[in-house]
Design a protein around this motif. Structure first.
Motif, short mmCIF file in Angstrom:
data_model
loop_
_atom_site.label_atom_id
_atom_site.label_comp_id
_atom_site.label_asym_id
_atom_site.label_seq_id
_atom_site.Cartn_x
_atom_site.Cartn_y
_atom_site.Cartn_z
N VAL A 1 90.54 57.02 13.23
CA VAL A 1 91.54 57.62 14.03
C VAL A 1 92.61 56.63 14.00
CG1 VAL A 1 92.41 58.46 16.30
CG2 VAL A 1 90.46 58.92 15.51
N ARG A 2 92.17 55.43 14.06
CA ARG A 2 93.40 54.06 14.06
C ARG A 2 94.28 54.29 12.80
NH1 ARG A 2 92.28 49.89 17.62
NH2 ARG A 2 90.27 50.05 18.42
N LEU A 5 96.82 57.36 12.70
CA LEU A 5 97.71 56.89 13.80
C LEU A 5 98.81 55.87 13.37
CD1 LEU A 5 95.65 56.93 17.17
CD2 LEU A 5 97.15 58.56 16.24
N PRO A 21 100.09 51.43 16.52
CA PRO A 21 99.55 52.58 17.58
C PRO A 21 98.78 51.76 18.89
CG PRO A 21 98.81 52.88 15.38
CD PRO A 21 99.55 51.44 15.63
N CYS A 25 99.46 53.80 22.66
CA CYS A 25 98.53 54.69 22.82
C CYS A 25 96.88 53.79 23.17
CB CYS A 25 98.28 55.51 21.94
SG CYS A 25 97.66 54.97 20.29
N ILE A 27 93.15 53.58 22.18
CA ILE A 27 92.45 53.88 20.81
C ILE A 27 91.09 52.76 21.06
CG2 ILE A 27 91.84 53.88 18.55
CD1 ILE A 27 95.10 53.98 18.33
N ARG A 53 96.66 65.45 23.06
CA ARG A 53 96.40 65.35 21.67
C ARG A 53 96.90 64.53 20.71
NH1 ARG A 53 94.85 67.56 16.82
NH2 ARG A 53 94.03 69.52 16.46
N PRO A 54 96.29 64.07 19.99
CA PRO A 54 97.16 62.90 18.98
C PRO A 54 97.82 63.82 18.08
CG PRO A 54 94.65 62.26 19.01
CD PRO A 54 94.82 63.68 19.69
N ARG A 55 98.99 63.06 17.59
CA ARG A 55 100.08 63.65 16.66
C ARG A 55 99.55 63.45 15.28
NH1 ARG A 55 105.55 61.30 18.17
NH2 ARG A 55 104.17 59.28 18.19
N ALA A 56 98.41 63.09 15.17
CA ALA A 56 98.04 62.91 13.65
C ALA A 56 97.26 64.20 13.12
CB ALA A 56 96.91 61.88 13.70
N LEU A 64 87.82 65.99 18.82
CA LEU A 64 88.77 65.85 19.76
C LEU A 64 88.27 66.16 21.10
CD1 LEU A 64 91.77 65.39 20.39
CD2 LEU A 64 92.15 67.69 20.13
N SER A 67 85.80 63.55 22.37
CA SER A 67 86.60 62.36 22.78
C SER A 67 87.36 62.64 24.00
CB SER A 67 87.93 62.08 21.66
OG SER A 67 87.34 61.82 20.46
#
Length: 76
Positions: A1-2, A5, A21, A25, A27, A53-56, A64, A67
């Motif tokens: 995820v990093r 992002l 990031p 946020c 993480i 929800r992440p924008r990625a 998700l 998480s």
């Protein structure tokens, strides 16, 4: 995820150089997130946390959901 992002633009309220990031946020694994929340509580008096929800793109729905469930469990 990093890595997903890392290429995102900063939040709209930020101007100037693009922050990493980790600066805008939370993480990490459950222990890391718990630590970050504890730090925010101590430093800023944070009493509420909004999880979005992440924008990625490309993040699977199952991951998700897992998480968010882990976040909720970590903060109990």
């Amino acid at each position: 995820v990093r890595s997903k992002l890392a290429g995102l633009p900063p939040p709209p309220f930020r101007k100037g150089p693009q922050p990493a990031p980790d600066e805008w946020c939370m993480i990490g694994n459950a222990a890391e997130v718990r630590g970050k929340v504890a730090d925010y509580r101590a430093r800023f008096g944070v009493t509420h946390l909004v999880a979005v929800r992440p924008r990625a793109s490309g993040i699977e729905t199952g991951w998700l959901k897992d998480s968010f469930a882990a976040l909720a469990e970590a903060l109990l």
